[in-house]
Motif scaffolding. Structure first.
Motif, PDB file in Angstrom:
ATOM      1  N   ALA A 184      44.126   3.504   0.110  1.00 49.53           N
ATOM      2  CA  ALA A 184      43.153   2.556  -0.942  1.00 49.53           C
ATOM      3  C   ALA A 184      41.994   2.988   0.416  1.00 49.53           C
ATOM      4  O   ALA A 184      41.970   2.402   1.042  1.00 49.53           O
ATOM      5  N   THR A 185      40.908   3.583  -0.768  1.00 49.74           N
ATOM      6  CA  THR A 185      39.297   3.443   0.130  1.00 49.74           C
ATOM      7  C   THR A 185      38.369   3.244  -0.890  1.00 49.74           C
ATOM      8  O   THR A 185      37.760   2.267  -0.381  1.00 49.74           O
ATOM      9  N   GLU A 186      39.163   2.860  -1.776  1.00 48.81           N
ATOM     10  CA  GLU A 186      38.086   2.069  -2.867  1.00 48.81           C
ATOM     11  C   GLU A 186      38.650   0.421  -3.551  1.00 48.81           C
ATOM     12  O   GLU A 186      39.346   0.865  -3.941  1.00 48.81           O
ATOM     13  N   LEU A 187      37.873   0.142  -5.030  1.00 50.51           N
ATOM     14  CA  LEU A 187      38.075  -1.199  -5.102  1.00 50.51           C
ATOM     15  C   LEU A 187      39.245  -0.659  -5.910  1.00 50.51           C
ATOM     16  O   LEU A 187      39.130   0.212  -6.608  1.00 50.51           O
ATOM     17  N   VAL A 188      40.327  -1.602  -6.663  1.00 46.26           N
ATOM     18  CA  VAL A 188      40.966  -1.750  -8.090  1.00 46.26           C
ATOM     19  C   VAL A 188      40.722  -0.708  -8.766  1.00 46.26           C
ATOM     20  O   VAL A 188      40.930   0.027  -9.651  1.00 46.26           O
ATOM     21  N   LYS A 189      38.840  -1.532  -9.441  1.00 43.15           N
ATOM     22  CA  LYS A 189      38.801  -1.302 -10.672  1.00 43.15           C
ATOM     23  C   LYS A 189      38.056   0.019 -11.017  1.00 43.15           C
ATOM     24  O   LYS A 189      37.309   0.199 -11.979  1.00 43.15           O
ATOM     25  N   LYS A 190      37.664   0.342  -9.768  1.00 41.77           N
ATOM     26  CA  LYS A 190      37.202   2.013  -9.751  1.00 41.77           C
ATOM     27  C   LYS A 190      37.515   2.451 -10.436  1.00 41.77           C
ATOM     28  O   LYS A 190      37.741   3.801 -10.733  1.00 41.77           O
ATOM     29  N   GLU A 201      22.820  -2.016   4.656  1.00 43.01           N
ATOM     30  CA  GLU A 201      21.906  -2.217   3.322  1.00 43.01           C
ATOM     31  C   GLU A 201      21.117  -0.875   4.536  1.00 43.01           C
ATOM     32  O   GLU A 201      19.523  -0.517   3.657  1.00 43.01           O
ATOM     33  N   LYS A 202      21.196  -0.214   5.243  1.00 43.33           N
ATOM     34  CA  LYS A 202      20.733   0.530   5.723  1.00 43.33           C
ATOM     35  C   LYS A 202      21.143   1.740   5.662  1.00 43.33           C
ATOM     36  O   LYS A 202      21.294   2.920   6.357  1.00 43.33           O
ATOM     37  N   VAL A 203      22.454   2.182   4.978  1.00 41.54           N
ATOM     38  CA  VAL A 203      23.986   3.191   4.868  1.00 41.54           C
ATOM     39  C   VAL A 203      23.224   3.970   2.888  1.00 41.54           C
ATOM     40  O   VAL A 203      22.401   3.063   2.277  1.00 41.54           O
ATOM     41  N   ALA A 204      22.836   5.196   2.550  1.00 46.62           N
ATOM     42  CA  ALA A 204      22.416   5.394   1.693  1.00 46.62           C
ATOM     43  C   ALA A 204      23.424   5.004   0.243  1.00 46.62           C
ATOM     44  O   ALA A 204      22.199   5.238  -0.214  1.00 46.62           O
ATOM     45  N   THR A 205      24.474   5.427   0.987  1.00 44.08           N
ATOM     46  CA  THR A 205      25.562   4.925  -0.699  1.00 44.08           C
ATOM     47  C   THR A 205      26.714   3.681  -0.101  1.00 44.08           C
ATOM     48  O   THR A 205      27.173   3.907   1.613  1.00 44.08           O
ATOM     49  N   THR A 206      27.175   3.483  -1.167  1.00 45.34           N
ATOM     50  CA  THR A 206      28.466   2.551  -0.932  1.00 45.34           C
ATOM     51  C   THR A 206      29.464   2.843  -0.302  1.00 45.34           C
ATOM     52  O   THR A 206      30.135   2.704   0.092  1.00 45.34           O
ATOM     53  N   CYS A 207      29.635   4.156  -0.426  1.00 46.77           N
ATOM     54  CA  CYS A 207      30.644   5.420   0.133  1.00 46.77           C
ATOM     55  C   CYS A 207      30.674   5.435   2.010  1.00 46.77           C
ATOM     56  O   CYS A 207      30.948   6.516   1.774  1.00 46.77           O
ATOM     57  N   THR A 208      28.993   5.189   2.119  1.00 44.09           N
ATOM     58  CA  THR A 208      28.892   6.105   3.315  1.00 44.09           C
ATOM     59  C   THR A 208      29.726   4.850   4.770  1.00 44.09           C
ATOM     60  O   THR A 208      29.137   3.870   4.571  1.00 44.09           O
ATOM     61  N   PRO A 209      30.655   5.879   5.627  1.00 45.47           N
ATOM     62  CA  PRO A 209      31.404   4.279   6.424  1.00 45.47           C
ATOM     63  C   PRO A 209      30.370   4.336   7.727  1.00 45.47           C
ATOM     64  O   PRO A 209      29.106   4.942   8.051  1.00 45.47           O
ATOM     65  N   PHE A 210      29.993   3.110   7.926  1.00 53.40           N
ATOM     66  CA  PHE A 210      29.511   2.546   9.199  1.00 53.40           C
ATOM     67  C   PHE A 210      29.840   1.834  10.191  1.00 53.40           C
ATOM     68  O   PHE A 210      31.887   1.052   9.572  1.00 53.40           O
ATOM     69  N   VAL A 211      29.908   1.639  11.234  1.00 53.09           N
ATOM     70  CA  VAL A 211      30.878   0.809  12.332  1.00 53.09           C
ATOM     71  C   VAL A 211      30.233  -0.776  12.142  1.00 53.09           C
ATOM     72  O   VAL A 211      29.045  -0.637  12.261  1.00 53.09           O
ATOM     73  N   ILE A 212      31.048  -1.641  11.631  1.00 51.43           N
ATOM     74  CA  ILE A 212      30.154  -3.274  11.376  1.00 51.43           C
ATOM     75  C   ILE A 212      29.989  -3.822  14.014  1.00 51.43           C
ATOM     76  O   ILE A 212      30.564  -3.319  14.145  1.00 51.43           O
ATOM     77  N   PRO A 213      28.496  -3.856  13.769  1.00 53.80           N
ATOM     78  CA  PRO A 213      28.437  -3.845  14.625  1.00 53.80           C
ATOM     79  C   PRO A 213      29.299  -5.467  15.508  1.00 53.80           C
ATOM     80  O   PRO A 213      28.707  -6.424  14.281  1.00 53.80           O
ATOM     81  N   GLY A 214      28.538  -5.806  16.689  1.00 52.80           N
ATOM     82  CA  GLY A 214      28.770  -6.865  17.632  1.00 52.80           C
ATOM     83  C   GLY A 214      30.027  -7.404  17.399  1.00 52.80           C
ATOM     84  O   GLY A 214      30.183  -8.612  17.542  1.00 52.80           O
ATOM     85  N   LEU A 215      31.269  -6.901  16.165  1.00 60.40           N
ATOM     86  CA  LEU A 215      32.661  -7.232  16.607  1.00 60.40           C
ATOM     87  C   LEU A 215      33.277  -7.029  18.193  1.00 60.40           C
ATOM     88  O   LEU A 215      32.788  -6.964  19.139  1.00 60.40           O
ATOM     89  N   PRO A 216      34.141  -8.098  18.714  1.00 55.36           N
ATOM     90  CA  PRO A 216      34.652  -7.872  20.236  1.00 55.36           C
ATOM     91  C   PRO A 216      35.265  -6.995  19.612  1.00 55.36           C
ATOM     92  O   PRO A 216      36.423  -6.327  18.821  1.00 55.36           O
ATOM     93  N   GLY A 217      35.164  -5.800  21.002  1.00 53.55           N
ATOM     94  CA  GLY A 217      35.875  -4.695  21.115  1.00 53.55           C
ATOM     95  C   GLY A 217      35.651  -3.731  19.704  1.00 53.55           C
ATOM     96  O   GLY A 217      35.881  -2.450  21.017  1.00 53.55           O
ATOM     97  N   GLY A 218      34.663  -3.780  18.795  1.00 54.71           N
ATOM     98  CA  GLY A 218      34.173  -2.533  18.735  1.00 54.71           C
ATOM     99  C   GLY A 218      35.122  -1.270  17.360  1.00 54.71           C
ATOM    100  O   GLY A 218      36.378  -2.127  17.368  1.00 54.71           O
ATOM    101  N   GLY A 219      34.159  -0.821  17.172  1.00 56.69           N
ATOM    102  CA  GLY A 219      35.381   0.348  16.455  1.00 56.69           C
ATOM    103  C   GLY A 219      35.756   0.416  15.211  1.00 56.69           C
ATOM    104  O   GLY A 219      36.532   0.643  14.851  1.00 56.69           O
ATOM    105  N   ILE A 220      34.935  -0.833  14.271  1.00 55.44           N
ATOM    106  CA  ILE A 220      35.588  -1.627  12.963  1.00 55.44           C
ATOM    107  C   ILE A 220      34.552  -0.719  11.822  1.00 55.44           C
ATOM    108  O   ILE A 220      33.707  -1.204  11.808  1.00 55.44           O
TER     109      ILE A 220
END
Length: 374
Positions: free
Chosen positions: A307-313, A61-80
């Motif tokens: 593949a970086t986006e949904l096939v339907k795109k 919800e904090k990123v500008a667009t659907t294609c802006t990458p972000f790191v998933i917070p709180g995961l073990p090991g992080g960095g995803i």
């Protein structure tokens, strides 16, 4: 189905009810008759943790667009790193968002959760899930390894559109580890144009292949316009094309197969892991982008085709990208290291479901808990 299910529970009095996550109402139905409901999740602990953290922290919800990458917070090991589109998190007000909310609420009041995975594969995520998400969770996979006999393996899923013996005879003519198996799951939603690129990419790689193309979809016409002219004649002896359903577990377990090009649906991914195979990853939607991250970034046994986006795109993966990814998985020094890692995971999977293994023990623990309730 609610009335029929409740009638069935009332008359048979089962020890428990195992219901897929998409039947949240079944928790209430089971409780009505004092029967514990177990949620079955057809995906990995890693994906479940990703979904949970995405909904908890809502970084999308904090990123500008659907294609802006972000790191998933709180995961073990992080960095995803993901994009909002890949993460597939539905807004609470949409129909899918409401269903997912119901699923979460139903899961929290159920007896526990069953996951088709094994502890050694994703221990950090299994621990995180058990501690933070589900009050009880049991890892009981890989379930495909329960199919030990030839007929069981051949009959997994639907009836194959090729005779098993014919398929195995073709594979027997190949040297060990030389064939790549290509399958995008039961839902084939590629356009003719994309299928042509896959065909050309496989041909360009010079690799022997078994390609399960699935049933026709609305993106394809009556004619087989998805194959280049004269393709099957040129590929005779080099490529085997199966139209419809293929005996996947049998093929993956064959010594001639050295890699798997997959859409990263969890059934396919865990079957590839159990077979000890490195993979070319081509996620199309749902939780497949999460599974792809597990294969490529966490386990180190996968190579993304691009593949970086949904096939339907409609983003076309060209033949050069297919060719490159297949070669990268099948040959070279890095490929050998990837193959060694994959083989070790396959061995660990077999130990997990064997007597005394982690999944074997967890299943016993579940049965003891259910028996103690009686």
């Amino acid at each position: 189905m609610k009335q029929q299910l409740e009638s069935f529970i009332e008359t048979t009095k089962p020890s428990c009810l195992v219901a897929d996550m998409f039947f949240p109402w079944s928790t209430e139905s089971a409780e009505k008759f004092g029967v514990p409901r177990l949620v079955f999740h057809g995906t990995s602990f890693f994906s479940l943790c990703c979904f949970y953290n995405m909904n908890t922290h809502k970084p999308h919800e904090k990123v500008a667009t659907t294609c802006t990458p972000f790191v998933i917070p709180g995961l073990p090991g992080g960095g995803i790193v993901m994009t909002a589109e890949q993460a597939n998190v539905a807004d609470d007000e949409t129909p899918m968002g409401k269903i997912m909310k119901e699923i979460g609420e139903s899961e929290s009041t159920s007896f526990g959760v069953l996951v088709n995975s094994f502890y050694e594969l994703e221990s950090a995520y299994a621990d995180f899930y058990s501690k933070n998400v589900a009050k009880r969770a049991w890892h009981i996979g890989p379930l495909s390894l329960c199919n030990r006999e030839f007929a069981e393996k051949a009959g997994r899923g639907q009836k194959a559109n090729i005779h098993e013996e014919e398929c195995l005879k073709w594979l027997e003519s190949k040297t060990p580890g030389s064939v790549i198996y290509v399958s995008f799951g039961s839902g084939n939603n590629f356009t003719n144009e994309q299928m042509l690129e896959i065909a050309a990419g496989l041909e360009g790689s010079g690799q022997s292949f078994v390609w399960v193309v699935g049933q026709k979809n609305e993106n394809q016409g009556e004619k087989e316009e998805w194959l280049p002219e004269g393709y099957e004649e040129r590929m005779k002896g080099k490529g085997l094309i199966i139209r419809g359903w293929g005996p996947q577990v049998l093929i993956l377990d064959h010594k001639a197969v050295g890699g798997f090009l997959t859409h990263c649906g969890w059934n396919s991914a865990i079957e590839g892991i159990a077979a000890g195979l490195p993979m070319v990853t081509w996620p199309k939607g749902a939780e497949q982008f999460y599974n792809e991250k597990l294969l490529t970034k966490v386990l180190g046994i996968g190579v993304n085709v691009g593949a970086t986006e949904l096939v339907k795109k409609g983003r076309l993966i060209n033949r050069e990208e297919v060719d490159k990814a297949v070669r990268e998985v099948m040959s070279g020094e890095e490929a050998e290291e990837r193959r060694i890692r994959a083989k070790k995971l396959g061995e660990m999977a077999k130990v997990a479901v064997g007597e005394g293994g982690s999944s074997y023990s967890d299943l016993n623990r579940l049965m003891e808990e259910l028996n103690s309730r009686k």
